[in-house]
Write a protein that holds these residues in place. Sequence first.
Motif, PDB file in Angstrom:
ATOM      1  N   THR A 132       0.294   3.899  -2.948  1.00  0.00           N
ATOM      2  CA  THR A 132      -0.459   5.109  -2.603  1.00  0.00           C
ATOM      3  C   THR A 132       0.394   6.200  -1.969  1.00  0.00           C
ATOM      4  OG1 THR A 132      -1.027   4.389  -0.346  1.00  0.00           O
ATOM      5  CG2 THR A 132      -2.456   3.637  -2.144  1.00  0.00           C
ATOM      6  N   ILE A 158      -7.730  -0.568   0.537  1.00  0.00           N
ATOM      7  CA  ILE A 158      -7.134  -1.206   1.711  1.00  0.00           C
ATOM      8  C   ILE A 158      -8.173  -1.197   2.817  1.00  0.00           C
ATOM      9  CG2 ILE A 158      -5.230  -1.154   3.351  1.00  0.00           C
ATOM     10  CD1 ILE A 158      -3.683   0.547   1.268  1.00  0.00           C
ATOM     11  N   GLY A 188       0.811  -1.209   0.000  1.00  0.00           N
ATOM     12  CA  GLY A 188       0.000   0.000   0.000  1.00  0.00           C
ATOM     13  C   GLY A 188       0.842   1.255   0.000  1.00  0.00           C
ATOM     14  N   THR A 208      -6.625   1.315  -5.769  1.00  0.00           N
ATOM     15  CA  THR A 208      -6.274   0.370  -4.706  1.00  0.00           C
ATOM     16  C   THR A 208      -7.192   0.580  -3.521  1.00  0.00           C
ATOM     17  OG1 THR A 208      -3.957   0.531  -5.392  1.00  0.00           O
ATOM     18  CG2 THR A 208      -4.392  -0.432  -3.228  1.00  0.00           C
TER      19      THR A 208
END
Length: 535
Positions: free
Chosen positions: A47, A172, A43, A170
């Motif tokens: 990001t 999470i 992540g 993405t």
Amino acid sequence: MIEKVRIRGYRKFRDLTFEPHARFNILVGDNESGKSTLLEAIGLALTGRVNGRPATEEFNPFWFNRDDVASFFEARGRGQQAAPPVIDIEVFLADRDEFARHLLGAHNSDLPTRECAGVRLRIEPNPEYAAEIEAHLASETAIIPVEYYRVDWRSFSDMVLTARPKELTTAIIDSRTIRSSNGVDYHLRQILNDHLKTEAKAQVSLAFRKVKEQMTNEHLKAVNDEMKELGGALDDKLISLAMDQSSRGSWDSSVVPHVSELPFAMAGQGQQAAIKIALAMSREADRARVAMVEEPENHLSHTSLNVLLRRIEDLAGDEQQLLVTTHSSYVLNRLGLDGLRLVSGGTVAKFGGLTEDTVNYFKKLPGYDTLRMVLTDKFVLVEGPSDEMLFERFYKDTTGHRPIEDGVDVFSMRGLSLARCLEVAQLVDKHCAVLRDNDGKQPAELVTELGDLVDGTRRKVFIGEPTLGTTLEPQILTANPNDTKMRRILGVTDRADLETWMTNAKTEAALRIAESAETLTPPLYFKEAIEFIRG
């Protein structure tokens, strides 16, 4: 889609290369094994954020791999020139048209040099502060001076990144701790921004600004008229109130999602996690290409977990990659043992493929505790609960302590296919002993039927001699010919036939033996199995 992840120097991972499955990845491991750290690192590279905050704000000395830090300071202590530790995380992406414009390039660590799509995040000493770094390290310290480090986040095309590239959608979802407060929390806001149409967001934002302008011009006018009479500002400038029109006062920080007319923050944590997962895995064309879910089993009853897993299976598509951490065998079995990835000791083990039949077999029987098999050092497979109790007792009588204290787990197959269980044992290459009845057949014949699932070294089958009885009960009586002692332990009168009584009351007989103050001699094949699994 992520094809490869390379992590160097980040927390538990000194030098890791991980190639995830294109669809399902079920990450399992002991507590503190690094499952969450792996998702955190991925992540971070995709990001530029951790826990919803930019890496530059969250970065601290404990991000560095401890072995790297120790080696660095040991080298300096010996007077050697050593480069300070760095963190280097690379995410290699599949060859897709949407990645070609901004993410395709050869600025990666692959050798020989390879042009592909991806992103790279490095945390390294800032050369502008070389003198300050050296002055700090010259003092008696064992802490990396992160104040003089920089975060360098780039695509493989060497383009500097300041925000997540729009191509890298993405999601999470951490269901262990749901962060909800006023407005939409960061994670939900990110999911909404990824999945709401740009025109829809713009219309809502414009309407929200108009509402705030109306509030200022109409409803705050009377208040501002009164405030004109107040002093206090420098240069006698007027003080007035107005609705916040800056990004801090944007619409998505002021609205609150509702579930069944209740504010999102007041919904159950399991419900919150399920909503985020469903949003992240929506069927929209621009849904998250990579979805990472932390322990979906948390805060959910068995029934709710089943519903959530079915939703995940229904929503997952060929163009979406899922990485899930779990401590639940149910999650592992339902999503598929072929997606198993074992995280341990700074590594991620990728196993050889199970047959499709075996994967589907455990999907239909998701309650079986396969995760215990994966995580234990060595284990024993027995046919039923009576065999399990008796093996535990005979092991303790032989060694002075229970099997689990030696890292040996005992599993009752409860009627499951022995071949299926052994295939899992072969997959994870565990030291495994199997005890089973001969059922009137020759042991060699039964072993031959299992083929290469047993090898006599790592996995071995132990079967009672047919001449001593076809099941466990006559084997025990043969090993313990003292009739009076057996009746005393079992609490059986002289009128009852011992073998018949034990066969008809298998579990009760095993329980009485297991709880007896007197010890019995284990059958020969139990002795051999105990020696094998210990050695």
